[in-house]
Enzyme design. Structure first.
Site, PDB file in Angstrom:
ATOM      1  N   HIS A 103       0.913  -1.258   0.010  1.00 22.91           N
ATOM      2  CA  HIS A 103      -0.029   0.036   0.033  1.00 22.91           C
ATOM      3  C   HIS A 103       0.866   1.177   0.020  1.00 22.91           C
ATOM      4  O   HIS A 103       2.150   1.302   0.620  1.00 22.91           O
ATOM      5  CB  HIS A 103      -0.810  -0.064   1.209  1.00 22.91           C
ATOM      6  CG  HIS A 103      -1.918   1.011   1.355  1.00 22.91           C
ATOM      7  ND1 HIS A 103      -1.617   2.262   1.734  1.00 22.91           N
ATOM      8  CD2 HIS A 103      -3.264   1.042   1.090  1.00 22.91           C
ATOM      9  CE1 HIS A 103      -2.689   2.980   1.915  1.00 22.91           C
ATOM     10  NE2 HIS A 103      -3.562   2.187   1.750  1.00 22.91           N
ATOM     11  N   ASP A 140       3.142  -4.535   8.018  1.00 22.54           N
ATOM     12  CA  ASP A 140       1.995  -3.586   7.932  1.00 22.54           C
ATOM     13  C   ASP A 140       1.078  -4.573   8.060  1.00 22.54           C
ATOM     14  O   ASP A 140       0.367  -5.457   7.206  1.00 22.54           O
ATOM     15  CB  ASP A 140       1.963  -3.031   6.717  1.00 22.54           C
ATOM     16  CG  ASP A 140       0.976  -2.177   6.404  1.00 22.54           C
ATOM     17  OD1 ASP A 140       0.021  -2.301   7.111  1.00 22.54           O
ATOM     18  OD2 ASP A 140       0.827  -1.692   5.170  1.00 22.54           O
ATOM     19  N   CYS A 184      -4.771   2.490  -3.705  1.00 25.10           N
ATOM     20  CA  CYS A 184      -3.602   2.846  -3.094  1.00 25.10           C
ATOM     21  C   CYS A 184      -2.649   1.765  -3.258  1.00 25.10           C
ATOM     22  O   CYS A 184      -1.705   1.810  -2.395  1.00 25.10           O
ATOM     23  CB  CYS A 184      -3.751   3.312  -1.457  1.00 25.10           C
ATOM     24  SG  CYS A 184      -4.731   4.589  -1.277  1.00 25.10           S
ATOM     25  N   GLN A 187      -4.372  -4.958   7.074  1.00 21.39           N
ATOM     26  CA  GLN A 187      -5.180  -5.817   6.461  1.00 21.39           C
ATOM     27  C   GLN A 187      -5.307  -7.230   7.202  1.00 21.39           C
ATOM     28  O   GLN A 187      -6.039  -8.015   6.810  1.00 21.39           O
ATOM     29  CB  GLN A 187      -4.919  -5.997   5.125  1.00 21.39           C
ATOM     30  CG  GLN A 187      -5.323  -4.696   4.373  1.00 21.39           C
ATOM     31  CD  GLN A 187      -6.607  -4.192   4.402  1.00 21.39           C
ATOM     32  OE1 GLN A 187      -7.755  -4.800   4.585  1.00 21.39           O
ATOM     33  NE2 GLN A 187      -7.033  -2.874   4.114  1.00 21.39           N
ATOM     34  N   LYS A 222     -10.241  -0.520  10.816  1.00 28.36           N
ATOM     35  CA  LYS A 222     -10.427  -1.552   9.922  1.00 28.36           C
ATOM     36  C   LYS A 222     -10.669  -2.889  10.871  1.00 28.36           C
ATOM     37  O   LYS A 222     -11.009  -4.198  10.538  1.00 28.36           O
ATOM     38  CB  LYS A 222      -9.057  -2.114   9.111  1.00 28.36           C
ATOM     39  CG  LYS A 222      -8.935  -1.068   8.048  1.00 28.36           C
ATOM     40  CD  LYS A 222      -7.637  -1.124   7.005  1.00 28.36           C
ATOM     41  CE  LYS A 222      -6.980  -0.125   6.517  1.00 28.36           C
ATOM     42  NZ  LYS A 222      -7.721   0.563   5.418  1.00 28.36           N
TER      43      LYS A 222
HETATM   44  N1  PLP Z   1      -1.553  -0.732   5.036  1.00 31.11           N
HETATM   45  C1  PLP Z   1      -2.447  -1.371   4.228  1.00 31.11           C
HETATM   46  C2  PLP Z   1      -2.099  -2.636   3.708  1.00 31.11           C
HETATM   47  C3  PLP Z   1      -3.798  -0.681   4.004  1.00 31.11           C
HETATM   48  O1  PLP Z   1      -4.803  -1.531   3.400  1.00 31.11           O
HETATM   49  C4  PLP Z   1      -3.991   0.604   4.520  1.00 31.11           C
HETATM   50  C5  PLP Z   1      -5.389   1.255   4.419  1.00 31.11           C
HETATM   51  O2  PLP Z   1      -6.367   0.579   3.545  1.00 31.11           O
HETATM   52  C6  PLP Z   1      -2.944   1.188   5.249  1.00 31.11           C
HETATM   53  C7  PLP Z   1      -1.905   0.540   5.178  1.00 31.11           C
HETATM   54  C8  PLP Z   1      -3.138   2.724   5.957  1.00 31.11           C
HETATM   55  O3  PLP Z   1      -4.074   2.476   6.927  1.00 31.11           O
HETATM   56  P1  PLP Z   1      -4.790   4.011   7.523  1.00 31.11           P
HETATM   57  O4  PLP Z   1      -5.355   4.779   6.175  1.00 31.11           O
HETATM   58  O5  PLP Z   1      -6.005   3.426   8.341  1.00 31.11           O
HETATM   59  O6  PLP Z   1      -3.646   4.385   8.258  1.00 31.11           O
END
Ligand code: PLP
Length: 414
Positions: A131, A208, A372, A211, A234
């Site tokens: 992401h 990370d 993203c 998800q 999430k």
């Molecule tokens: N990493 C992953 C794999 C994500 O799917 C997301 C959000 O969709 C993020 C990081 C960023 O999360 P946030 O926007 O809640 O900070």
């Protein structure tokens, strides 16, 4: 006599749906079918009530007050850190830092750890699946330090090509920042193996987990990751709150990220000394109600039990995948062997935004676009996909409605 195969514990999806008031929403004439859970999940009444109760009966600023309400709010905040530490199976609560979300958690490490540790010629290893939140902070840190970014490639199914690691992981690799689950494709990455290999060359690993937390049990000690980032929203918790887990030994050596109140030991105009973790990384008044809501979400999920949720989600994914795959002209994007409930697809000659718009007119919420993950889309030769993402409160009937409506979309476009 053969022993019967173990069956998944009973899971009453209809009863669980009652816990989520928003699922009763109607979109025009249609009942809402919410399949955008990877972007943000809905909140059970347990979370909504915990936040309401906090503001109705327990709110004051924490840590700085001696009065009753300040002590009550401080207790709630500190207890939530214990709940989060248990959820992640962290060795100590102080290893869990409250931040705004996964994005801020990764920025904190890229900025504070990066400043202290990255040098010219160092290498940061990412993967094609990342992401933007796990790409851009590293680009900024790499540029500041004169370090270089390298990428673990994927195959056409959306799985990492682990054979490439021998060439990519070297003594120059200072950090591996890797997603646990791909938001765009649903691929589950074998992070445990990656962490072991990265540690063998002396690299630090950030996972990370944005998800993975809604779908997989997490044990940061078993994974042996150095950092783990996730967002509350999430995980059926509030927006604006998330967690950075870090091994105490690493966090203790990192300089502050933001500075101000609560993170200092002593301030003079000549010099300031900083508190230990976790306070060093929690400058200013934190999102106390968010922390309380996040702890309520974790307790709610624990009550439902991971095994039952996971079995239902896998059932949903298999059912939806088969139904969507059967539609002529549909191509499923991301067919890793190990996946969570994310179903990305494209339809011949139909733009993903058109698919999402028509589904919305029937009350079905999905997401369309690059999710993203533009470098991943470039690798796949796509500008975007349509993505249905499932949570444990979705039903097989909803998956069927998705497939039936996609058939309508196809007919509309001839
Ligand atoms: N990493 C992953 C794999 C994500 O799917 C997301 C959000 O969709 C993020 C990081 C960023 O999360 P946030 O926007 O809640 O900070």
């Amino acid at each position: 006599m053969t022993t019967p195969a173990p069956t998944a514990p009973a899971f009453e999806v209809a009863a669980v749906r009652e816990d989520f008031p928003i699922l009763a929403t109607r979109v025009g004439a249609h009942p809402l079918i919410y399949l955008d859970n990877a972007a943000s999940a809905q909140k059970p009444r347990a979370v909504i009530d915990a936040i309401s109760d906090y503001y109705s009966a327990r709110h004051a600023n924490i840590h700085r007050g001696v009065h009753y309400l300040s002590a009550t709010a401080t207790d709630a905040y500190d207890q939530a850190r214990v709940t989060v530490a248990q959820f992640l199976h962290a060795a100590e609560p102080r290893e869990c830092i409250f931040v705004r979300g996964a994005t801020e958690a990764i920025n904190l490490v890229a900025s504070a750890w990066g400043r202290a540790n990255l040098r010219p010629g160092d290498e940061i290893l990412l993967s094609t699946l990342e992401h933007h939140a796990n790409i851009v902070p590293w680009q900024i840190a790499a540029e500041a330090a004169g370090a270089k970014i390298k990428i673990i490639p994927i195959n056409d199914q959306g799985e990492l090509l682990l054979d490439s690691l021998d060439a990519l992981l070297t003594a120059r690799t200072k950090l591996l920042a890797i997603t646990h689950v791909s938001n765009a494709l649903g691929t589950v990455v074998s992070v445990r193996e990656l962490i072991r290999r990265a540690h063998a060359v002396g690299a630090v690993v950030l996972v990370d987990g944005a998800q993975s937390v809604p779908h997989l049990p997490i044990d940061v000690q078993d994974l042996d990751c150095d950092f783990f980032a996730f967002s509350g929203h999430k995980l059926f918790g509030p927006t604006g709150i998330g967690v950075l887990y870090g091994k105490a030994a690493l966090l203790e050596k990192m300089p502050p990220y933001q500075s101000g109140g609560d993170m200092i030991e002593r301030v003079t105009f000549e010099k300031t000394t900083f508190r230990s973790i976790p306070e060093r990384f929690e400058a200013g008044t934190p999102h106390i109600s968010g922390v309380v809501g996040l702890a309520a979400a974790i307790r709610y999920l624990a009550k439902l039990g991971h095994a039952a949720l996971a079995a239902h989600e896998q059932n949903l994914l298999a059912h939806a995948t088969a139904a969507v795959r059967a539609i002529p002209g549909v191509r499923i994007i991301g067919e890793a062997k190990d996946k969570v409930g994310v179903l990305s697809f494209v339809m011949d000659g139909i733009h993903p935004h058109d698919i999402a718009t028509i589904l919305d007119s029937e009350g079905i919420a999905i997401r369309a676009g690059h999710h993203c993950a533009q470098p991943l889309m470039q690798r796949l030769g796509l500008t975007g996909t349509a993505r249905a993402s499932f949570a444990f409160y979705n039903t097989l009937a909803e998956a069927d409605r998705l497939a039936a409506t996609l058939l309508k979309v196809k007919k509309m476009f001839g």
